[in-house]
Design a protein around this motif. Structure first.
Motif, PDB file in Angstrom:
ATOM      1  N   ALA A 292       4.139  11.562   4.405  1.00 35.53           N
ATOM      2  CA  ALA A 292       2.932  10.834   3.979  1.00 35.53           C
ATOM      3  C   ALA A 292       3.045   9.351   4.329  1.00 35.53           C
ATOM      4  O   ALA A 292       2.053   8.718   4.723  1.00 35.53           O
ATOM      5  CB  ALA A 292       2.702  10.999   2.480  1.00 35.53           C
ATOM      6  N   TYR A 293       4.238   8.794   4.233  1.00 42.50           N
ATOM      7  CA  TYR A 293       4.449   7.379   4.564  1.00 42.50           C
ATOM      8  C   TYR A 293       4.330   7.159   6.075  1.00 42.50           C
ATOM      9  O   TYR A 293       3.721   6.188   6.528  1.00 42.50           O
ATOM     10  CB  TYR A 293       5.825   6.914   4.078  1.00 42.50           C
ATOM     11  CG  TYR A 293       6.011   7.103   2.603  1.00 42.50           C
ATOM     12  CD1 TYR A 293       5.571   6.133   1.711  1.00 42.50           C
ATOM     13  CD2 TYR A 293       6.608   8.248   2.093  1.00 42.50           C
ATOM     14  CE1 TYR A 293       5.735   6.298   0.343  1.00 42.50           C
ATOM     15  CE2 TYR A 293       6.770   8.425   0.729  1.00 42.50           C
ATOM     16  CZ  TYR A 293       6.321   7.448  -0.139  1.00 42.50           C
ATOM     17  OH  TYR A 293       6.473   7.617  -1.482  1.00 42.50           O
TER      18      TYR A 293
ATOM     19  N   ARG B 179       0.837  -1.209   0.000  1.00 42.03           N
ATOM     20  CA  ARG B 179       0.000   0.000   0.000  1.00 42.03           C
ATOM     21  C   ARG B 179       0.870   1.257   0.000  1.00 42.03           C
ATOM     22  O   ARG B 179       0.604   2.213  -0.731  1.00 42.03           O
ATOM     23  CB  ARG B 179      -0.934  -0.018   1.223  1.00 42.03           C
ATOM     24  CG  ARG B 179      -2.007   1.048   1.193  1.00 42.03           C
ATOM     25  CD  ARG B 179      -2.966   0.887   2.362  1.00 42.03           C
ATOM     26  NE  ARG B 179      -2.359   1.214   3.638  1.00 42.03           N
ATOM     27  CZ  ARG B 179      -2.195   2.457   4.083  1.00 42.03           C
ATOM     28  NH1 ARG B 179      -2.576   3.483   3.353  1.00 42.03           N
ATOM     29  NH2 ARG B 179      -1.650   2.674   5.258  1.00 42.03           N
ATOM     30  N   LEU B 180       1.917   1.245   0.802  1.00 43.57           N
ATOM     31  CA  LEU B 180       2.821   2.394   0.869  1.00 43.57           C
ATOM     32  C   LEU B 180       3.488   2.653  -0.482  1.00 43.57           C
ATOM     33  O   LEU B 180       3.728   3.801  -0.865  1.00 43.57           O
ATOM     34  CB  LEU B 180       3.902   2.179   1.929  1.00 43.57           C
ATOM     35  CG  LEU B 180       3.446   2.157   3.382  1.00 43.57           C
ATOM     36  CD1 LEU B 180       4.606   1.761   4.280  1.00 43.57           C
ATOM     37  CD2 LEU B 180       2.869   3.501   3.798  1.00 43.57           C
ATOM     38  N   ARG B 181       3.771   1.581  -1.202  1.00 42.96           N
ATOM     39  CA  ARG B 181       4.454   1.715  -2.490  1.00 42.96           C
ATOM     40  C   ARG B 181       3.561   2.325  -3.569  1.00 42.96           C
ATOM     41  O   ARG B 181       4.042   2.653  -4.647  1.00 42.96           O
ATOM     42  CB  ARG B 181       4.986   0.354  -2.941  1.00 42.96           C
ATOM     43  CG  ARG B 181       6.135  -0.107  -2.042  1.00 42.96           C
ATOM     44  CD  ARG B 181       6.612  -1.461  -2.419  1.00 42.96           C
ATOM     45  NE  ARG B 181       7.549  -1.340  -3.532  1.00 42.96           N
ATOM     46  CZ  ARG B 181       8.540  -2.167  -3.749  1.00 42.96           C
ATOM     47  NH1 ARG B 181       8.732  -3.199  -2.959  1.00 42.96           N
ATOM     48  NH2 ARG B 181       9.338  -2.001  -4.780  1.00 42.96           N
ATOM     49  N   THR B 182       2.276   2.501  -3.279  1.00 44.71           N
ATOM     50  CA  THR B 182       1.375   3.164  -4.226  1.00 44.71           C
ATOM     51  C   THR B 182       1.335   4.670  -4.005  1.00 44.71           C
ATOM     52  O   THR B 182       0.744   5.394  -4.808  1.00 44.71           O
ATOM     53  CB  THR B 182      -0.065   2.612  -4.123  1.00 44.71           C
ATOM     54  OG1 THR B 182      -0.627   2.977  -2.851  1.00 44.71           O
ATOM     55  CG2 THR B 182      -0.098   1.102  -4.304  1.00 44.71           C
ATOM     56  N   LEU B 183       1.953   5.160  -2.923  1.00 49.34           N
ATOM     57  CA  LEU B 183       1.937   6.596  -2.630  1.00 49.34           C
ATOM     58  C   LEU B 183       2.858   7.341  -3.601  1.00 49.34           C
ATOM     59  O   LEU B 183       3.837   6.780  -4.093  1.00 49.34           O
ATOM     60  CB  LEU B 183       2.388   6.849  -1.191  1.00 49.34           C
ATOM     61  CG  LEU B 183       1.469   6.315  -0.090  1.00 49.34           C
ATOM     62  CD1 LEU B 183       2.099   6.530   1.285  1.00 49.34           C
ATOM     63  CD2 LEU B 183       0.098   6.982  -0.158  1.00 49.34           C
ATOM     64  N   PRO B 184       2.549   8.609  -3.867  1.00 49.00           N
ATOM     65  CA  PRO B 184       3.401   9.396  -4.767  1.00 49.00           C
ATOM     66  C   PRO B 184       4.851   9.449  -4.268  1.00 49.00           C
ATOM     67  O   PRO B 184       5.094   9.624  -3.079  1.00 49.00           O
ATOM     68  CB  PRO B 184       2.771  10.794  -4.719  1.00 49.00           C
ATOM     69  CG  PRO B 184       1.352  10.565  -4.282  1.00 49.00           C
ATOM     70  CD  PRO B 184       1.383   9.361  -3.382  1.00 49.00           C
ATOM     71  N   GLY B 185       5.774   9.256  -5.190  1.00 46.98           N
ATOM     72  CA  GLY B 185       7.196   9.321  -4.867  1.00 46.98           C
ATOM     73  C   GLY B 185       7.795   8.007  -4.385  1.00 46.98           C
ATOM     74  O   GLY B 185       8.994   7.932  -4.123  1.00 46.98           O
TER      75      GLY B 185
END
Length: 190
Positions: A141-142, A23-29
């Motif tokens: 954000a993470y 899920r975290l890997r879908t965040l921007p950046g």
């Protein structure tokens, strides 16, 4: 050999964390971070660095005594944070964190008593590294996303001496390899 003492999460706990990491890997950046492989997930207790083969038996004996002195304890992966202005993003711990901290102190003392240069003592922060960056990165954000993460509790029942082999191929994204070099049950059980 390059060694450290650690607590390893069991497979079912790593499964839960793998869902959160995805899920975290879908965040921007997220593509700007180097994400650690599941095989490398651990709570480091003490980092020994390069250890002469001749010192490993003494270190192992001292780690066995350290494990014997501590009882199994509950732990969960929960929350998270960052070190070094986003250079390391990590998941945190909940449960009997004082027992984890005591085990870390004992693992550090085992290294010192075995003749290893442990440097200056640092206050232990329980963390499991999820991603790294060579540069400072805004990972707020993470960290905010990790604040809501609460994995199931498991019973930590062993102290593990881990051998770490750094990447040598130069292939981008290659991860270190970790393999247990010794395992000792807490409380002398097992």
């Amino acid at each position: 050999m390059r060694l450290f003492a650690a607590v390893l999460p069991p497979d079912d706990i790593a499964d839960e964390l793998a869902v959160e990491a995805a899920r975290l890997r879908t965040l921007p950046g997220a593509d700007g971070l180097r994400w650690t492989d599941r095989a490398g997930w651990h709570f480091t207790l003490a980092f020994y660095g390069e250890v002469d083969d001749a010192l490993v038996p003494e270190l192992s004996a001292r780690l066995q005594r350290a494990a014997h002195r501590g009882a199994p304890f509950p732990l969960a992966v929960r929350g998270g944070g960052a070190f070094g202005h986003g250079r390391a993003l990590w998941a945190g711990a909940a449960g009997d964190v004082p027992a984890l901290r005591l085990l870390a102190d004992r693992a550090e003392a085992a290294g010192r008593k075995a003749g290893l240069d442990m440097g200056g003592h640092r206050r232990y922060t329980a963390h499991l590294t999820l991603a790294r960056s060579r540069d400072a990165v805004d990972v707020r954000a993470y960290v905010e996303a990790l604040d809501a993460f609460a994995g199931r509790t498991w019973t930590v029942g062993e102290l593990v001496l881990v051998r770490s082999s750094l990447p040598r191929s130069g292939v981008p994204g290659e991860q270190p390899r970790y393999e247990p070099a010794g395992r000792w049950p807490l409380g002398g059980a097992g």
